[in-house]
Design an enzyme around this catalytic site. Structure first.
Site, PDB file in Angstrom:
ATOM      1  N   HIS A  24      -8.549  -3.104   0.515  1.00 55.61           N
ATOM      2  CA  HIS A  24      -8.672  -1.801  -0.126  1.00 55.61           C
ATOM      3  C   HIS A  24      -8.389  -0.722   0.909  1.00 55.61           C
ATOM      4  CE1 HIS A  24     -10.509  -3.839  -3.570  1.00 55.61           C
ATOM      5  NE2 HIS A  24     -11.201  -4.516  -2.668  1.00 55.61           N
ATOM      6  N   HIS A  25      -7.749   0.328   0.463  1.00 56.12           N
ATOM      7  CA  HIS A  25      -7.383   1.416   1.369  1.00 56.12           C
ATOM      8  C   HIS A  25      -8.545   2.397   1.483  1.00 56.12           C
ATOM      9  CE1 HIS A  25      -4.487   4.048   3.464  1.00 56.12           C
ATOM     10  NE2 HIS A  25      -5.211   5.015   2.936  1.00 56.12           N
ATOM     11  N   CYS A  26      -8.973   2.654   2.717  1.00 58.89           N
ATOM     12  CA  CYS A  26     -10.039   3.632   2.963  1.00 58.89           C
ATOM     13  C   CYS A  26      -9.386   4.970   3.275  1.00 58.89           C
ATOM     14  CB  CYS A  26     -10.923   3.193   4.123  1.00 58.89           C
ATOM     15  SG  CYS A  26     -12.182   4.427   4.543  1.00 58.89           S
ATOM     16  N   HIS A  64     -17.212   2.389   2.835  1.00 59.28           N
ATOM     17  CA  HIS A  64     -17.200   3.154   4.083  1.00 59.28           C
ATOM     18  C   HIS A  64     -18.611   3.684   4.295  1.00 59.28           C
ATOM     19  CE1 HIS A  64     -15.353   5.460   7.388  1.00 59.28           C
ATOM     20  NE2 HIS A  64     -16.353   6.292   7.135  1.00 59.28           N
ATOM     21  N   CYS A  65     -19.209   3.312   5.416  1.00 57.82           N
ATOM     22  CA  CYS A  65     -20.604   3.645   5.685  1.00 57.82           C
ATOM     23  C   CYS A  65     -20.680   4.799   6.675  1.00 57.82           C
ATOM     24  CB  CYS A  65     -21.321   2.418   6.244  1.00 57.82           C
ATOM     25  SG  CYS A  65     -23.059   2.714   6.599  1.00 57.82           S
ATOM     26  N   LYS A 109      -0.233  -5.425   1.101  1.00 59.46           N
ATOM     27  CA  LYS A 109      -1.665  -5.228   0.881  1.00 59.46           C
ATOM     28  C   LYS A 109      -2.219  -6.392   0.057  1.00 59.46           C
ATOM     29  CE  LYS A 109      -4.828  -1.883  -1.239  1.00 59.46           C
ATOM     30  NZ  LYS A 109      -4.881  -0.618  -2.000  1.00 59.46           N
ATOM     31  N   CYS A 163      -5.905   0.180   5.474  1.00 62.15           N
ATOM     32  CA  CYS A 163      -6.359  -0.850   4.542  1.00 62.15           C
ATOM     33  C   CYS A 163      -7.317  -1.781   5.264  1.00 62.15           C
ATOM     34  CB  CYS A 163      -5.171  -1.635   3.995  1.00 62.15           C
ATOM     35  SG  CYS A 163      -4.177  -0.730   2.797  1.00 62.15           S
ATOM     36  N   CYS A 196       0.835  -1.191   0.000  1.00 62.95           N
ATOM     37  CA  CYS A 196       0.000   0.000   0.000  1.00 62.95           C
ATOM     38  C   CYS A 196       0.874   1.246   0.000  1.00 62.95           C
ATOM     39  CB  CYS A 196      -0.926   0.007   1.215  1.00 62.95           C
ATOM     40  SG  CYS A 196      -2.042   1.423   1.209  1.00 62.95           S
ATOM     41  N   CYS A 233     -10.752   6.282   6.846  1.00 61.55           N
ATOM     42  CA  CYS A 233     -10.132   5.622   8.003  1.00 61.55           C
ATOM     43  C   CYS A 233      -8.606   5.670   7.929  1.00 61.55           C
ATOM     44  CB  CYS A 233     -10.587   4.171   8.089  1.00 61.55           C
ATOM     45  SG  CYS A 233     -12.355   3.955   8.377  1.00 61.55           S
TER      46      CYS A 233
END
Length: 342
Positions: free
Chosen positions: A151-153, A166-167, A146, A159, A137, A156
């Site tokens: 997946h990288h947020c 993202h909710c 990674k 990863c 990453c 946040c």
């Protein structure tokens, strides 16, 4: 329909697997980390407070306007024995809707505050996967390994393994480790909303039947009844939204995808739908509808395939790489075990 609305977003996912294919491009790129601003924090916290507040308020009004009004127990002895001022029918109805209320609240808090699957620093699986399948990453500070299904947020700033999206509704990512809680919150919340509509509508019918003249019904209407009507409308709206979310979750589980991966048109190794449910909800079906931590049957070495690749492999009966890792007689098995999700 994919989950893109005011509550859900996959725009927070930054997937840099494509970038890792060219190390020269990686080194030349200076990736600026996304900084969570005050709007992200405020919106997430506000939605958390509003969600819990609406659940608590609806609980109060159902009790006051339906159960306590039509099923009140006047005998003090029975009130003392039951601990609530309801008769037998009212007590059963009370237990029914309180059960789904508490299940929805517990699932919500677990989805909001549990680890969605943040990647720990693991040694890259050199020797287990080909070099072109091992990426790092470029957005995390420590540039850790990674997995393909991580997946990288950017919200946040971590990863997340099998990140779905993202909710903002729960102010957290939805990943492998809290997807069960997220789905259970949707399921229990929908049942709870259905009960609210049934209870309050039934109460409204009884009020109408016990009012001698129609115009007296509107004259005697207080703010409590207006709020009850509002909750019926809100519950119907929530049922519509929740059905959209559940439909997307169902599609992703069936095809072994996440919402992020569906936009990239990539799939995990195909399994039966029952096996897919076991991956998300755990291997013990008895606990599927209870927000308990499942035992995961998944690993960080899962690969992603394009639709054409899957079709060719299934048509030619080719072996999937993952099958060699799970085979106990395989030379890869012991080395693979440390990449099991726990």
């Amino acid at each position: 329909m994919k989950e893109i609305d005011s509550f859900e977003s996959i725009d927070s996912s930054d997937d840099d697997h494509e970038e890792t294919e060219n190390s020269d491009q990686q080194n030349s790129k200076l990736v600026k980390p996304y900084k969570k601003d005050c709007c992200d924090i405020f919106l997430g916290r506000t939605l958390q407070v509003v969600t819990v507040f609406l659940l608590l308020l609806s609980n109060y009004f159902v009790y006051q306007l339906f159960l306590r009004r039509w099923f009140k127990e006047d005998r003090k002895f029975y009130q003392m024995v039951r601990g609530i001022e309801l008769d037998n029918t009212g007590t059963c109805l009370f237990i029914l809707y309180q059960t789904f209320f508490f299940l929805a609240v517990i699932s919500y808090f677990k989805a909001a505050f549990s680890d969605p699957g943040f990647m720990q620093k693991l040694e890259p699986p050199i020797g287990l996967l080909e070099d072109n399948l091992i990426g790092f990453c470029q957005k995390c500070e420590d540039k850790k390994w990674k997995p393909l299904r991580a997946h990288h947020c950017k919200i946040c700033q971590k990863c997340v393994f099998r990140m779905d999206h993202h909710c903002t509704w729960i102010n957290n990512c939805v990943g492998l480790k809290n997807q069960k809680y997220f789905i259970l919150f949707l399921v229990h919340c929908e049942i709870y909303c259905i009960l609210i509509i049934i209870y309050l509508t039934f109460s409204a019918v009884l009020v109408y039947q016990n009012t001698p003249k129609l115009f007296m019904l509107f004259i005697g209407m207080t703010w409590k009844y207006l709020v009850a009507i509002l909750f019926i409308v809100l519950s119907a709206l929530f049922i519509f939204l929740i059905n959209e979310f559940l439909s997307d979750q169902y599609d992703c589980i069936k095809t072994n995808q996440t919402t992020v991966e569906s936009y990239k048109e990539k799939y995990g190794r195909p399994h039966s739908f029952f096996n897919q449910l076991q991956i998300v909800f755990g291997q013990d079906q008895f606990y599927w509808l209870i927000p308990t931590k499942p035992k995961y049957n998944s690993n960080y070495l899962e690969l992603l395939y394009k639709g054409e690749e899957l079709a060719e492999m299934l048509q030619s009966n080719s072996d999937f790489i993952e099958d060699h890792f799970n085979h106990q007689q395989s030379e890869y098995y012991n080395a693979f075990r440390k990449y099991k999700v726990s």
